[in-house]
Design an enzyme around this catalytic site. Sequence first.
Site, PDB file in Angstrom:
ATOM      1  N   HIS A  17      25.523 -35.738 -44.721  1.00  0.00           N
ATOM      2  CA  HIS A  17      26.206 -36.412 -45.827  1.00  0.00           C
ATOM      3  C   HIS A  17      27.706 -36.395 -45.543  1.00  0.00           C
ATOM      4  O   HIS A  17      28.235 -35.407 -45.020  1.00  0.00           O
ATOM      5  CB  HIS A  17      25.897 -35.696 -47.144  1.00  0.00           C
ATOM      6  CG  HIS A  17      26.492 -36.357 -48.345  1.00  0.00           C
ATOM      7  ND1 HIS A  17      27.812 -36.191 -48.698  1.00  0.00           N
ATOM      8  CD2 HIS A  17      25.948 -37.188 -49.255  1.00  0.00           C
ATOM      9  CE1 HIS A  17      28.049 -36.892 -49.795  1.00  0.00           C
ATOM     10  NE2 HIS A  17      26.941 -37.510 -50.154  1.00  0.00           N
ATOM     11  N   ASP A  19      30.450 -35.837 -47.182  1.00  0.00           N
ATOM     12  CA  ASP A  19      31.193 -34.670 -47.663  1.00  0.00           C
ATOM     13  C   ASP A  19      30.807 -33.402 -46.909  1.00  0.00           C
ATOM     14  O   ASP A  19      31.639 -32.535 -46.640  1.00  0.00           O
ATOM     15  CB  ASP A  19      30.955 -34.470 -49.165  1.00  0.00           C
ATOM     16  CG  ASP A  19      31.465 -35.631 -49.994  1.00  0.00           C
ATOM     17  OD1 ASP A  19      32.448 -36.274 -49.578  1.00  0.00           O
ATOM     18  OD2 ASP A  19      30.872 -35.908 -51.051  1.00  0.00           O
ATOM     19  N   LYS A  20      29.532 -33.303 -46.532  1.00  0.00           N
ATOM     20  CA  LYS A  20      29.087 -32.113 -45.809  1.00  0.00           C
ATOM     21  C   LYS A  20      29.570 -32.115 -44.363  1.00  0.00           C
ATOM     22  O   LYS A  20      29.795 -31.056 -43.771  1.00  0.00           O
ATOM     23  CB  LYS A  20      27.558 -32.013 -45.863  1.00  0.00           C
ATOM     24  CG  LYS A  20      27.063 -31.476 -47.185  1.00  0.00           C
ATOM     25  CD  LYS A  20      27.410 -30.016 -47.312  1.00  0.00           C
ATOM     26  CE  LYS A  20      27.732 -29.627 -48.727  1.00  0.00           C
ATOM     27  NZ  LYS A  20      28.486 -28.397 -48.836  1.00  0.00           N
ATOM     28  N   GLU A  45      41.509 -28.893 -44.937  1.00  0.00           N
ATOM     29  CA  GLU A  45      40.704 -29.950 -45.547  1.00  0.00           C
ATOM     30  C   GLU A  45      40.407 -31.024 -44.492  1.00  0.00           C
ATOM     31  O   GLU A  45      41.190 -31.224 -43.563  1.00  0.00           O
ATOM     32  CB  GLU A  45      41.460 -30.597 -46.706  1.00  0.00           C
ATOM     33  CG  GLU A  45      42.117 -29.621 -47.666  1.00  0.00           C
ATOM     34  CD  GLU A  45      41.130 -28.826 -48.486  1.00  0.00           C
ATOM     35  OE1 GLU A  45      39.960 -29.254 -48.582  1.00  0.00           O
ATOM     36  OE2 GLU A  45      41.522 -27.775 -49.024  1.00  0.00           O
ATOM     37  N   GLU A  58      47.062 -25.818 -44.155  1.00  0.00           N
ATOM     38  CA  GLU A  58      48.037 -24.835 -43.697  1.00  0.00           C
ATOM     39  C   GLU A  58      47.337 -23.579 -43.208  1.00  0.00           C
ATOM     40  O   GLU A  58      46.268 -23.201 -43.712  1.00  0.00           O
ATOM     41  CB  GLU A  58      49.033 -24.507 -44.803  1.00  0.00           C
ATOM     42  CG  GLU A  58      48.429 -24.041 -46.107  1.00  0.00           C
ATOM     43  CD  GLU A  58      49.509 -23.780 -47.145  1.00  0.00           C
ATOM     44  OE1 GLU A  58      50.564 -24.424 -47.098  1.00  0.00           O
ATOM     45  OE2 GLU A  58      49.297 -22.893 -47.983  1.00  0.00           O
ATOM     46  N   LYS A 170      19.731 -37.232 -48.937  1.00  0.00           N
ATOM     47  CA  LYS A 170      19.907 -36.578 -50.233  1.00  0.00           C
ATOM     48  C   LYS A 170      18.528 -36.303 -50.827  1.00  0.00           C
ATOM     49  O   LYS A 170      17.558 -37.023 -50.545  1.00  0.00           O
ATOM     50  CB  LYS A 170      20.708 -37.459 -51.202  1.00  0.00           C
ATOM     51  CG  LYS A 170      22.078 -37.860 -50.701  1.00  0.00           C
ATOM     52  CD  LYS A 170      22.802 -38.779 -51.677  1.00  0.00           C
ATOM     53  CE  LYS A 170      23.361 -37.996 -52.843  1.00  0.00           C
ATOM     54  NZ  LYS A 170      24.269 -38.850 -53.676  1.00  0.00           N
ATOM     55  N   PHE A 234      18.212 -47.903 -45.749  1.00  0.00           N
ATOM     56  CA  PHE A 234      19.298 -46.924 -45.610  1.00  0.00           C
ATOM     57  C   PHE A 234      19.529 -46.708 -44.117  1.00  0.00           C
ATOM     58  O   PHE A 234      19.178 -45.681 -43.556  1.00  0.00           O
ATOM     59  CB  PHE A 234      18.913 -45.633 -46.319  1.00  0.00           C
ATOM     60  CG  PHE A 234      19.981 -44.570 -46.381  1.00  0.00           C
ATOM     61  CD1 PHE A 234      21.270 -44.774 -45.910  1.00  0.00           C
ATOM     62  CD2 PHE A 234      19.689 -43.336 -46.957  1.00  0.00           C
ATOM     63  CE1 PHE A 234      22.238 -43.794 -45.980  1.00  0.00           C
ATOM     64  CE2 PHE A 234      20.646 -42.337 -47.038  1.00  0.00           C
ATOM     65  CZ  PHE A 234      21.924 -42.560 -46.542  1.00  0.00           C
ATOM     66  N   ASP A 242      30.222 -44.235 -46.344  1.00  0.00           N
ATOM     67  CA  ASP A 242      30.953 -43.707 -47.494  1.00  0.00           C
ATOM     68  C   ASP A 242      31.916 -42.640 -46.989  1.00  0.00           C
ATOM     69  O   ASP A 242      31.534 -41.786 -46.189  1.00  0.00           O
ATOM     70  CB  ASP A 242      29.975 -43.099 -48.502  1.00  0.00           C
ATOM     71  CG  ASP A 242      30.626 -42.762 -49.826  1.00  0.00           C
ATOM     72  OD1 ASP A 242      31.773 -43.194 -50.064  1.00  0.00           O
ATOM     73  OD2 ASP A 242      29.976 -42.075 -50.642  1.00  0.00           O
ATOM     74  N   ALA A 243      33.143 -42.674 -47.440  1.00  0.00           N
ATOM     75  CA  ALA A 243      34.123 -41.682 -47.005  1.00  0.00           C
ATOM     76  C   ALA A 243      33.718 -40.288 -47.485  1.00  0.00           C
ATOM     77  O   ALA A 243      33.087 -40.124 -48.530  1.00  0.00           O
ATOM     78  CB  ALA A 243      35.512 -42.034 -47.547  1.00  0.00           C
ATOM     79  N   ARG A 248      33.731 -31.554 -52.055  1.00  0.00           N
ATOM     80  CA  ARG A 248      33.272 -32.421 -53.145  1.00  0.00           C
ATOM     81  C   ARG A 248      31.845 -32.127 -53.600  1.00  0.00           C
ATOM     82  O   ARG A 248      31.357 -32.773 -54.514  1.00  0.00           O
ATOM     83  CB  ARG A 248      33.370 -33.902 -52.743  1.00  0.00           C
ATOM     84  CG  ARG A 248      34.727 -34.486 -52.978  1.00  0.00           C
ATOM     85  CD  ARG A 248      34.682 -36.003 -53.152  1.00  0.00           C
ATOM     86  NE  ARG A 248      34.076 -36.701 -52.034  1.00  0.00           N
ATOM     87  CZ  ARG A 248      34.304 -37.993 -51.792  1.00  0.00           C
ATOM     88  NH1 ARG A 248      35.098 -38.692 -52.586  1.00  0.00           N
ATOM     89  NH2 ARG A 248      33.728 -38.586 -50.769  1.00  0.00           N
ATOM     90  N   LYS A 249      31.181 -31.169 -52.986  1.00  0.00           N
ATOM     91  CA  LYS A 249      29.791 -30.883 -53.345  1.00  0.00           C
ATOM     92  C   LYS A 249      29.646 -29.434 -53.814  1.00  0.00           C
ATOM     93  O   LYS A 249      28.752 -28.702 -53.384  1.00  0.00           O
ATOM     94  CB  LYS A 249      28.875 -31.174 -52.153  1.00  0.00           C
ATOM     95  CG  LYS A 249      28.701 -32.668 -51.895  1.00  0.00           C
ATOM     96  CD  LYS A 249      27.964 -33.348 -53.031  1.00  0.00           C
ATOM     97  CE  LYS A 249      27.847 -34.855 -52.813  1.00  0.00           C
ATOM     98  NZ  LYS A 249      29.114 -35.561 -53.106  1.00  0.00           N
ATOM     99  N   LYS A 269      38.344 -22.417 -46.443  1.00  0.00           N
ATOM    100  CA  LYS A 269      39.216 -21.393 -47.014  1.00  0.00           C
ATOM    101  C   LYS A 269      38.851 -20.019 -46.462  1.00  0.00           C
ATOM    102  O   LYS A 269      37.674 -19.631 -46.486  1.00  0.00           O
ATOM    103  CB  LYS A 269      39.098 -21.367 -48.536  1.00  0.00           C
ATOM    104  CG  LYS A 269      39.533 -22.659 -49.211  1.00  0.00           C
ATOM    105  CD  LYS A 269      39.315 -22.597 -50.708  1.00  0.00           C
ATOM    106  CE  LYS A 269      39.740 -23.913 -51.378  1.00  0.00           C
ATOM    107  NZ  LYS A 269      39.465 -23.902 -52.836  1.00  0.00           N
ATOM    108  N   LYS A 273      41.114 -16.207 -50.161  1.00  0.00           N
ATOM    109  CA  LYS A 273      41.044 -17.150 -51.271  1.00  0.00           C
ATOM    110  C   LYS A 273      39.855 -16.762 -52.151  1.00  0.00           C
ATOM    111  O   LYS A 273      38.702 -16.875 -51.745  1.00  0.00           O
ATOM    112  CB  LYS A 273      40.865 -18.584 -50.775  1.00  0.00           C
ATOM    113  CG  LYS A 273      42.147 -19.273 -50.340  1.00  0.00           C
ATOM    114  CD  LYS A 273      42.697 -18.763 -49.054  1.00  0.00           C
ATOM    115  CE  LYS A 273      43.863 -19.624 -48.554  1.00  0.00           C
ATOM    116  NZ  LYS A 273      44.460 -19.049 -47.329  1.00  0.00           N
ATOM    117  N   ASP A 275      38.585 -18.215 -54.593  1.00  0.00           N
ATOM    118  CA  ASP A 275      37.643 -19.299 -54.836  1.00  0.00           C
ATOM    119  C   ASP A 275      36.354 -19.055 -54.059  1.00  0.00           C
ATOM    120  O   ASP A 275      35.257 -19.330 -54.557  1.00  0.00           O
ATOM    121  CB  ASP A 275      38.231 -20.638 -54.366  1.00  0.00           C
ATOM    122  CG  ASP A 275      39.159 -21.267 -55.394  1.00  0.00           C
ATOM    123  OD1 ASP A 275      39.143 -20.824 -56.547  1.00  0.00           O
ATOM    124  OD2 ASP A 275      39.895 -22.185 -55.021  1.00  0.00           O
TER     125      ASP A 275
END
Length: 389
Positions: A17, A19-20, A45, A58, A170, A234, A242-243, A248-249, A269, A273, A275
């Site tokens: 995918h 994003d992945k 990123e 960074e 998906k 597909f 798709d960008a 995002r997931k 990260k 971090k 997160d």
Amino acid sequence: MSQRSYIFTSESVSEGHPDKVCDRISDSVLDAFIARDPQARVAVETLTTTNLIVLAGEVRPDQLVSRDEMEAIARAAVRDIGYEQEGFHWEKAEVQVHVHAQSAHIAQGVDADGGNKDEGAGDQGIMFGYACRETAELMPAPIAYAHRILKDMAEARHSGRVADLGPDAKSQISMRYENGQPVGVDSVVVSTQHGESLTQADVREIVRPFVTAVLPNGWMCPEEKFYVNPTGTFVIGGPDGDAGLTGRKIIVDTYGGAAPHGGGAFSGKDPTKVDRSAAYAARYLAKNVVAAGLADKCCLQLSYAIGVSQPLSILVDLFDTGNVDPQRLEQVLKDVMDLSPRGIREHLGLNKPIYARTAAYGHFGREPDADGGFSWEKTDLADALKAAF
């Protein structure tokens, strides 16, 4: 929702995918930095689109991994996923690297000073951990099954057992619950990239055995609710279709919506971090609470402030399934684990190159690896928690 009947849905996405793909590249760069310096600071990123990969962020030390090496890492990740199509090819895509030195102002708030000041959290934020008895991995059933379907399909594609499936896919599982417990599947959706020679009916029969092998016996949805490539074709997939962007997931990465999410992404990260590291710690503690038999379901919230070592708050919710006092449990959890950023990293052994493997099929519900990967899935605190009560 614990004591009524309902349908709950979770989705997963494959390693291919868009994003992945970005999560995989960002975490592969992170691994390269940590392999050379376990104390490296990384926030990288990735953006992908038609034959273009852009890295930004960074790091510290700057140039510990060169820009040429980061480009090679990105290409290797895309090759491993399996992209050699005209619109997105591991060798032919343009790669831009815009990674620079970490801000000194962030460093001054996060680093320990060797004296009275302990290492602070890398940012403010809230993190959640969750566990329940719906699966052997103590994960919510819909996300666990959605992940397994795609993971098994990817393994078959990589091994050559299944031909003409592409990397992008998906899945979605809608689970029936009665009295708060999963009892069957209401519908299944699987969309997968495929070769031009395959029809929708062909793809449906390729996908079917992966679904039936994962779901418990008798849980398969009715045939009319088994949706495979519902749009029909597909063929164009991945970043060409798709960008993609890192991070995002986040619901796919965690509990499929069955538990709250603090909002922060994980991939790219380093473990200073919170997160990332505190979300891992929260899952670790919640899983050990359930593994210890103190509750059938546990959600844990932690909160942090940038530059401050210890969490500002800890909250435990046992959803009326526990046999201990939640407030007493909150104190016990702080006693059995140091929840400062340094304490989390040392307890879980997070300063290791173990992150690229987390980028697809969930950060939770995985088997701990011998080299320290997925250490937050261990249940080695269960005995100490039981003894505390």
